[in-house]
Motif scaffolding. Sequence first.
Motif, PDB file in Angstrom:
ATOM      1  N   SER A 118       0.820  -1.219   0.000  1.00 59.24           N
ATOM      2  CA  SER A 118       0.000   0.000   0.000  1.00 59.24           C
ATOM      3  C   SER A 118       0.856   1.272   0.000  1.00 59.24           C
ATOM      4  CB  SER A 118      -0.896   0.021   1.244  1.00 59.24           C
ATOM      5  OG  SER A 118      -1.416   1.325   1.434  1.00 59.24           O
ATOM      6  N   PRO A 119       0.571   2.211  -0.929  1.00 56.56           N
ATOM      7  CA  PRO A 119       1.323   3.471  -0.952  1.00 56.56           C
ATOM      8  C   PRO A 119       0.993   4.360   0.255  1.00 56.56           C
ATOM      9  CG  PRO A 119      -0.486   3.538  -2.548  1.00 56.56           C
ATOM     10  CD  PRO A 119      -0.436   2.141  -1.996  1.00 56.56           C
ATOM     11  N   PHE A 120      -0.226   4.232   0.795  1.00 57.93           N
ATOM     12  CA  PHE A 120      -0.599   5.019   1.982  1.00 57.93           C
ATOM     13  C   PHE A 120       0.224   4.537   3.176  1.00 57.93           C
ATOM     14  CE2 PHE A 120      -4.411   4.899  -0.714  1.00 57.93           C
ATOM     15  CZ  PHE A 120      -4.792   6.231  -0.742  1.00 57.93           C
ATOM     16  N   GLN A 125      -7.502  -7.780   3.892  1.00 59.91           N
ATOM     17  CA  GLN A 125      -8.820  -7.135   3.896  1.00 59.91           C
ATOM     18  C   GLN A 125      -9.697  -7.653   5.033  1.00 59.91           C
ATOM     19  OE1 GLN A 125     -10.681  -6.791   0.045  1.00 59.91           O
ATOM     20  NE2 GLN A 125      -9.102  -5.405  -0.693  1.00 59.91           N
ATOM     21  N   GLN A 139     -12.346  -0.062   7.008  1.00 61.35           N
ATOM     22  CA  GLN A 139     -12.032  -1.334   6.350  1.00 61.35           C
ATOM     23  C   GLN A 139     -10.865  -1.176   5.387  1.00 61.35           C
ATOM     24  OE1 GLN A 139     -15.431  -3.601   5.033  1.00 61.35           O
ATOM     25  NE2 GLN A 139     -16.747  -2.764   6.605  1.00 61.35           N
ATOM     26  N   ARG A 140      -9.947  -0.279   5.773  1.00 60.93           N
ATOM     27  CA  ARG A 140      -8.758  -0.022   4.945  1.00 60.93           C
ATOM     28  C   ARG A 140      -7.519   0.011   5.816  1.00 60.93           C
ATOM     29  NH1 ARG A 140     -11.052   4.993   1.276  1.00 60.93           N
ATOM     30  NH2 ARG A 140     -11.776   3.700  -0.428  1.00 60.93           N
ATOM     31  N   VAL A 141      -6.368  -0.103   5.164  1.00 61.12           N
ATOM     32  CA  VAL A 141      -5.102   0.138   5.857  1.00 61.12           C
ATOM     33  C   VAL A 141      -4.489   1.401   5.256  1.00 61.12           C
ATOM     34  CG1 VAL A 141      -4.643  -2.243   6.480  1.00 61.12           C
ATOM     35  CG2 VAL A 141      -3.867  -1.439   4.240  1.00 61.12           C
ATOM     36  N   PRO A 142      -3.705   2.150   6.056  1.00 66.52           N
ATOM     37  CA  PRO A 142      -3.226   1.828   7.397  1.00 66.52           C
ATOM     38  C   PRO A 142      -4.206   2.237   8.496  1.00 66.52           C
ATOM     39  CG  PRO A 142      -2.300   3.934   6.728  1.00 66.52           C
ATOM     40  CD  PRO A 142      -3.128   3.427   5.575  1.00 66.52           C
ATOM     41  N   THR A 153      -7.247   6.198  11.919  1.00 70.34           N
ATOM     42  CA  THR A 153      -7.725   5.360  10.814  1.00 70.34           C
ATOM     43  C   THR A 153      -7.359   5.870   9.420  1.00 70.34           C
ATOM     44  OG1 THR A 153      -9.790   6.597  10.730  1.00 70.34           O
ATOM     45  CG2 THR A 153      -9.764   4.659  12.155  1.00 70.34           C
ATOM     46  N   ASP A 154      -6.457   6.848   9.330  1.00 77.98           N
ATOM     47  CA  ASP A 154      -6.139   7.390   8.004  1.00 77.98           C
ATOM     48  C   ASP A 154      -4.666   7.778   7.957  1.00 77.98           C
ATOM     49  OD1 ASP A 154      -7.867   8.714   5.511  1.00 77.98           O
ATOM     50  OD2 ASP A 154      -5.947   9.709   5.887  1.00 77.98           O
ATOM     51  N   SER A 155      -4.033   7.549   6.811  1.00 79.25           N
ATOM     52  CA  SER A 155      -2.593   7.828   6.708  1.00 79.25           C
ATOM     53  C   SER A 155      -2.263   9.299   6.969  1.00 79.25           C
ATOM     54  CB  SER A 155      -2.062   7.397   5.344  1.00 79.25           C
ATOM     55  OG  SER A 155      -2.705   8.122   4.326  1.00 79.25           O
ATOM     56  N   ALA A 156      -3.175  10.224   6.657  1.00 82.10           N
ATOM     57  CA  ALA A 156      -2.879  11.648   6.874  1.00 82.10           C
ATOM     58  C   ALA A 156      -2.871  11.972   8.372  1.00 82.10           C
ATOM     59  CB  ALA A 156      -3.890  12.522   6.134  1.00 82.10           C
ATOM     60  N   ASP A 192      -6.235   7.782  -4.138  1.00 79.10           N
ATOM     61  CA  ASP A 192      -7.505   7.164  -3.801  1.00 79.10           C
ATOM     62  C   ASP A 192      -8.242   6.710  -5.066  1.00 79.10           C
ATOM     63  OD1 ASP A 192      -8.973   6.622  -1.435  1.00 79.10           O
ATOM     64  OD2 ASP A 192     -10.535   7.932  -2.235  1.00 79.10           O
ATOM     65  N   VAL A 195      -6.227   3.762  -6.804  1.00 80.41           N
ATOM     66  CA  VAL A 195      -6.336   2.496  -6.055  1.00 80.41           C
ATOM     67  C   VAL A 195      -7.758   1.937  -6.221  1.00 80.41           C
ATOM     68  CG1 VAL A 195      -6.369   1.491  -3.714  1.00 80.41           C
ATOM     69  CG2 VAL A 195      -4.492   3.009  -4.386  1.00 80.41           C
ATOM     70  N   PHE A 248      -8.785  -1.760  -7.853  1.00 80.64           N
ATOM     71  CA  PHE A 248      -9.576  -2.834  -7.222  1.00 80.64           C
ATOM     72  C   PHE A 248     -10.808  -3.169  -8.061  1.00 80.64           C
ATOM     73  CE2 PHE A 248      -7.460  -1.688  -3.041  1.00 80.64           C
ATOM     74  CZ  PHE A 248      -6.852  -2.912  -2.869  1.00 80.64           C
ATOM     75  N   ARG A 280       4.613  11.534  -0.277  1.00 79.55           N
ATOM     76  CA  ARG A 280       3.380  10.847  -0.689  1.00 79.55           C
ATOM     77  C   ARG A 280       3.346  10.672  -2.204  1.00 79.55           C
ATOM     78  NH1 ARG A 280      -2.277  10.308   1.858  1.00 79.55           N
ATOM     79  NH2 ARG A 280      -0.874   9.981   3.573  1.00 79.55           N
TER      80      ARG A 280
HETATM   81  N1  GSH Z   1      -7.741   7.574   3.013  1.00 83.06           N
HETATM   82  C1  GSH Z   1      -7.088   6.334   3.388  1.00 83.06           C
HETATM   83  C2  GSH Z   1      -6.993   5.409   2.184  1.00 83.06           C
HETATM   84  C3  GSH Z   1      -6.362   4.058   2.510  1.00 83.06           C
HETATM   85  C4  GSH Z   1      -6.584   3.022   1.411  1.00 83.06           C
HETATM   86  O1  GSH Z   1      -7.264   3.258   0.402  1.00 83.06           O
HETATM   87  N2  GSH Z   1      -5.993   1.848   1.613  1.00 83.06           N
HETATM   88  C5  GSH Z   1      -6.169   0.760   0.679  1.00 83.06           C
HETATM   89  C6  GSH Z   1      -4.846   0.016   0.472  1.00 83.06           C
HETATM   90  S1  GSH Z   1      -3.776   0.908  -0.580  1.00 83.06           S
HETATM   91  C7  GSH Z   1      -7.132  -0.254   1.261  1.00 83.06           C
HETATM   92  O2  GSH Z   1      -6.985  -0.678   2.393  1.00 83.06           O
HETATM   93  N3  GSH Z   1      -8.121  -0.683   0.453  1.00 83.06           N
HETATM   94  C8  GSH Z   1      -9.022  -1.748   0.823  1.00 83.06           C
HETATM   95  C9  GSH Z   1     -10.427  -1.459   0.376  1.00 83.06           C
HETATM   96  O3  GSH Z   1     -10.685  -0.389  -0.229  1.00 83.06           O
HETATM   97  O4  GSH Z   1     -11.267  -2.305   0.643  1.00 83.06           O
HETATM   98  C10 GSH Z   1      -5.724   6.656   3.984  1.00 83.06           C
HETATM   99  O5  GSH Z   1      -5.128   7.684   3.617  1.00 83.06           O
HETATM  100  O6  GSH Z   1      -5.260   5.918   4.865  1.00 83.06           O
END
Ligand code: GSH
Length: 186
Positions: A9-11, A33, A43-46, A56-59, A91, A94, A98, A143
Amino acid sequence: MKLYGSYTSPFVRHVRIVLLETQQAFEFIETDQAGSTAKSPTQRVPFLEDGNIFLTDSASITKYLREKAGQEFCKTAQELDVLCLVSTLMDATVNLFFIKRDGVDISAVPYLQRQAARIQSTLAELNQMSWPTSTPYNDAQIRLACFIGWAKFRNQIDFSIYENLEKFYAGALNYGHFIATQPPQG
Ligand SMILES: N[C@@H](CCC(=O)N[C@@H](CS)C(=O)NCC(=O)O)C(=O)O
């Protein structure tokens, strides 16, 4: 401190670079996931746990880590805006990645075409800006480097028409913490 994420993940990569730059100890918990669905409302990382802090958000994680280390996160509204542009780009790209992986023909869905157009217009805007060719890099620049690395790794964007971005990326490839966090090859 526990960072939940994936090595691709780039985030997450941006956060890992900030942790290396600020020399903060952390445990990396590789999360798929199913894991992010169970543990984070996005439901995302990080996502990050530090005592009773949960982010819950990279920022917000990046801001937290910089401030914890006595550093600033996005000093000016302009720097924050560039970071937001890169986040929007990342965003949308990515998201399309998917969706395509699930077998959807993105040319058949008008909103997905809008996402694709947003990616190209944002890349064109970023390509017109001036970018450093060596360290130090601010968070918007880190980033962007993470985004370009991911888009190349996943073959999502042809950068040949974005020469300025290619030049910036070539410089970032010499940065130790960037090299140390590259997605697993092969
Ligand atoms: N706004 C979030 C975006 C994080 C994000 O999109 N992560 C992706 C991995 S690159 C993810 O977990 N996607 C899983 C999904 O969308 O179900 C952040 O900055 O942390």
